[in-house]
Motif scaffolding. Structure first.
Motif, PDB file in Angstrom:
ATOM      1  N   PRO A 288      57.583  26.124 -15.364  1.00  0.00           N
ATOM      2  CA  PRO A 288      58.523  25.034 -15.064  1.00  0.00           C
ATOM      3  C   PRO A 288      59.975  25.490 -15.016  1.00  0.00           C
ATOM      4  O   PRO A 288      60.788  24.913 -14.298  1.00  0.00           O
ATOM      5  N   GLU A 289      60.318  26.524 -15.771  1.00  0.00           N
ATOM      6  CA  GLU A 289      61.706  26.977 -15.832  1.00  0.00           C
ATOM      7  C   GLU A 289      62.187  27.635 -14.544  1.00  0.00           C
ATOM      8  O   GLU A 289      63.358  27.967 -14.415  1.00  0.00           O
ATOM      9  N   HIS A 290      61.297  27.820 -13.569  1.00  0.00           N
ATOM     10  CA  HIS A 290      61.667  28.529 -12.337  1.00  0.00           C
ATOM     11  C   HIS A 290      61.993  27.597 -11.176  1.00  0.00           C
ATOM     12  O   HIS A 290      62.128  28.056 -10.034  1.00  0.00           O
ATOM     13  N   SER A 291      62.125  26.301 -11.435  1.00  0.00           N
ATOM     14  CA  SER A 291      62.505  25.326 -10.399  1.00  0.00           C
ATOM     15  C   SER A 291      63.491  24.324 -10.980  1.00  0.00           C
ATOM     16  O   SER A 291      63.319  23.857 -12.104  1.00  0.00           O
ATOM     17  N   TRP A 292      64.510  23.988 -10.186  1.00  0.00           N
ATOM     18  CA  TRP A 292      65.423  22.912 -10.569  1.00  0.00           C
ATOM     19  C   TRP A 292      64.772  21.582 -10.245  1.00  0.00           C
ATOM     20  O   TRP A 292      64.269  21.378  -9.137  1.00  0.00           O
ATOM     21  N   ASN A 293      64.773  20.677 -11.212  1.00  0.00           N
ATOM     22  CA  ASN A 293      64.100  19.392 -11.073  1.00  0.00           C
ATOM     23  C   ASN A 293      65.102  18.246 -11.187  1.00  0.00           C
ATOM     24  O   ASN A 293      66.218  18.416 -11.675  1.00  0.00           O
ATOM     25  N   SER A 294      64.644  17.077 -10.775  1.00  0.00           N
ATOM     26  CA  SER A 294      65.432  15.856 -10.953  1.00  0.00           C
ATOM     27  C   SER A 294      64.476  14.673 -10.989  1.00  0.00           C
ATOM     28  O   SER A 294      63.491  14.639 -10.248  1.00  0.00           O
ATOM     29  N   ASN A 295      64.769  13.712 -11.846  1.00  0.00           N
ATOM     30  CA  ASN A 295      63.956  12.507 -11.930  1.00  0.00           C
ATOM     31  C   ASN A 295      64.672  11.284 -11.373  1.00  0.00           C
ATOM     32  O   ASN A 295      64.274  10.158 -11.671  1.00  0.00           O
ATOM     33  N   HIS A 296      65.717  11.489 -10.590  1.00  0.00           N
ATOM     34  CA  HIS A 296      66.402  10.346  -9.985  1.00  0.00           C
ATOM     35  C   HIS A 296      65.422   9.648  -9.038  1.00  0.00           C
ATOM     36  O   HIS A 296      64.939  10.234  -8.062  1.00  0.00           O
TER      37      HIS A 296
ATOM     38  N   LEU B 201      52.221  14.017  -9.515  1.00  0.00           N
ATOM     39  CA  LEU B 201      53.127  15.029 -10.062  1.00  0.00           C
ATOM     40  C   LEU B 201      53.810  14.517 -11.323  1.00  0.00           C
ATOM     41  O   LEU B 201      54.111  13.330 -11.450  1.00  0.00           O
ATOM     42  N   ARG B 202      54.088  15.457 -12.251  1.00  0.00           N
ATOM     43  CA  ARG B 202      54.605  15.088 -13.563  1.00  0.00           C
ATOM     44  C   ARG B 202      55.974  15.710 -13.824  1.00  0.00           C
ATOM     45  O   ARG B 202      56.347  16.705 -13.220  1.00  0.00           O
ATOM     46  N   HIS B 203      56.664  15.109 -14.753  1.00  0.00           N
ATOM     47  CA  HIS B 203      57.958  15.614 -15.232  1.00  0.00           C
ATOM     48  C   HIS B 203      57.736  16.525 -16.434  1.00  0.00           C
ATOM     49  O   HIS B 203      56.943  16.216 -17.320  1.00  0.00           O
ATOM     50  N   PHE B 204      58.427  17.684 -16.455  1.00  0.00           N
ATOM     51  CA  PHE B 204      58.372  18.603 -17.587  1.00  0.00           C
ATOM     52  C   PHE B 204      59.715  18.600 -18.312  1.00  0.00           C
ATOM     53  O   PHE B 204      60.766  18.783 -17.689  1.00  0.00           O
ATOM     54  N   GLU B 205      59.679  18.425 -19.620  1.00  0.00           N
ATOM     55  CA  GLU B 205      60.907  18.411 -20.417  1.00  0.00           C
ATOM     56  C   GLU B 205      61.600  19.775 -20.413  1.00  0.00           C
ATOM     57  O   GLU B 205      62.816  19.863 -20.511  1.00  0.00           O
ATOM     58  N   ASN B 206      60.808  20.862 -20.323  1.00  0.00           N
ATOM     59  CA  ASN B 206      61.408  22.192 -20.413  1.00  0.00           C
ATOM     60  C   ASN B 206      61.825  22.754 -19.057  1.00  0.00           C
ATOM     61  O   ASN B 206      62.207  23.911 -18.952  1.00  0.00           O
ATOM     62  N   ALA B 207      61.757  21.938 -17.998  1.00  0.00           N
ATOM     63  CA  ALA B 207      62.220  22.384 -16.684  1.00  0.00           C
ATOM     64  C   ALA B 207      63.728  22.154 -16.572  1.00  0.00           C
ATOM     65  O   ALA B 207      64.242  21.149 -17.063  1.00  0.00           O
ATOM     66  N   PRO B 208      64.461  23.060 -15.944  1.00  0.00           N
ATOM     67  CA  PRO B 208      65.910  22.858 -15.780  1.00  0.00           C
ATOM     68  C   PRO B 208      66.193  21.657 -14.885  1.00  0.00           C
ATOM     69  O   PRO B 208      65.517  21.458 -13.874  1.00  0.00           O
ATOM     70  N   GLN B 209      67.191  20.866 -15.278  1.00  0.00           N
ATOM     71  CA  GLN B 209      67.485  19.623 -14.567  1.00  0.00           C
ATOM     72  C   GLN B 209      68.810  19.712 -13.807  1.00  0.00           C
ATOM     73  O   GLN B 209      69.798  20.219 -14.328  1.00  0.00           O
TER      74      GLN B 209
END
Length: 422
Positions: free
Chosen positions: A308-316, A343-351
């Protein structure tokens, strides 16, 4: 099934399989966004309605020619900020039923017929002699913007294994001439993501304008290598009718040819310009998704598995509704064939600081982008500058510039780790 037609399996550690816990009862869980997903296929309908309004009253409704950029760069980012984020996840027990529900697949496919109708309408309007130049520019950007979002429709369908979905993915890409994306994204990008070898992973210190030619040229070259190798394994030449690149390029040529035949030669510059703008939106998102992130190598020189740390994510939530949750990018790379609704949200993914739509304009302005993202990358790596995917032309300069900030970040994280241990 041919091995090339399967999406590559990218495994993750146990830590990566620990998304934000679902708050809904697993036994009674229902998708709260089930009908909100209709915003996706509604987008080309909005574009078609705007162009129709412009056609009926081009002087009074002149602003409708600019509907596309107003939506992508204005309204959607504003709604993202106003409505905020959604961190809810489907429970594991619901994933299978979500995947089997054909409603979601129909939503994605419903985008394409209206996309074509809108593009034909735009070409007809832009090719009329009495259409003012400024209106032609607006029409071009409107159609290009929605066809650019259409690439995301192709992205969703292209990860499915059956031939019909792959052909529909190429159909969604045909108006932008970017059909090679089906080959390169699945079998190039997903294999090399967050490494210097991936043309679709941007490097820290690399501007979007430097990234753009690198990713376009690199993506086309990579797709040709991948398809040549696949055909060679089957004992066929590159010029075989089985060549998926040639199939896609033929679809684009057919679409451009048919539109020009109907609308006349004045449609050609419109078709070319909207295709360039639409494809550039895809590459803008590519630029955003993995900026500065790097998979580390083990002692044997092999890259670690994608995390998860290898992709920038956003939950907007608004951008996620229009882009089929593309912003939950970490889970997508973990499970490439998983449908958007699961698809799910990961807390440890960079936002990211905002949704993808909100990050497009900063991406176009290097100084603005660096101010938004560079220190965020360093924070993500806890001040360890050796773990960043650097632009090699600027690595030494930037490591010197950020040395003091990185030291502060590293010291703070070390202190916090000691406090937790105590």
């Amino acid at each position: 099934m041919n091995a090339r037609t399967r999406a590559p399996k990218i495994e993750q550690s146990t830590k990566a399989e620990a998304p934000h816990p679902a708050t809904d009862s697993e036994a009674t869980w229902k998708d709260p966004k089930r009908y909100m997903w209709l915003l996706g296929p509604a987008l080309p309908g909005i574009g078609l309605a705007a162009l129709t309004g412009y056609a009926l009253a081009p002087k009074k409704l002149k602003a409708l020619a600019w509907t596309g950029p107003a939506l992508v760069h204005g309204l959607i980012p504003a709604l993202d900020r106003a409505i905020g984020e959604d961190k809810s996840n489907p429970p594991d027990s619901a994933v299978k039923s979500l995947e089997q529900d054909k409603y979601y697949e129909r939503i994605v496919k419903a985008f394409i017929p209206t996309q074509y109708a809108m593009t034909f309408m735009g070409a007809w309007l832009a090719s009329r002699k009495k259409t003012p130049l400024e209106d032609r520019i607006g029409l071009t950007l409107t159609v290009g913007a929605i066809n650019g979002v259409g690439i995301n429709t192709a992205h969703e369908l292209g990860h499915k294994t059956n031939k019909l979905n792959k052909l529909m993915a190429m159909a969604a890409l045909a108006p932008t001439g970017y059909t090679h994306f089906v080959v390169e994204h699945n079998f190039g990008h997903h294999k090399r993501v967050a490494t210097p070898e991936d043309p679709a992973s941007s490097r820290m210190g690399e501007s979007f304008w430097k990234f753009l030619p690198r990713t376009v040229v690199g993506g086309i070259k990579s797709s040709i290598r991948i398809e040549k190798a696949r055909l060679a394994r089957k004992g066929k030449s590159f010029w075989s009718l089985d060549n998926e690149l040639l199939q896609g390029w033929a679809m684009s040529a057919g679409f451009f040819g048919a539109t020009t035949l109907v609308c006349g030669p004045r449609a050609v510059p419109f078709l070319a310009a909207q295709a360039v703008y639409g494809a550039s939106l895809l590459e803008s998102v590519n630029y955003i998704e993995h900026y500065g992130l790097l998979r580390q190598k083990d002692k044997n020189g092999k890259y670690e598995r994608t995390q998860p740390e290898h992709s920038w994510n956003s939950n907007h939530i608004v951008t996620n509704l229009f882009l089929y949750q593309l912003q939950r990018h970490s889970d997508h790379h973990a499970h490439p064939s998983r449908s958007f609704q699961a698809l799910r949200h990961f807390e440890n993914a960079p936002q990211l600081p905002g949704g993808y739509a909100s990050m497009l304009l900063p991406a176009y302005v290097p100084k603005w982008w660096y101010e938004e993202m560079d220190k965020r990358v360093i924070e993500h790596y806890k001040g360890d500058l050796t773990r960043i995917n650097w632009d090699p032309d600027r690595k030494d300069e930037l490591m010197a510039r950020y040395a003091d900030f990185a030291a502060e970040v590293a010291a703070r994280h070390a202190s916090e780790s000691e406090e937790r241990a105590a």
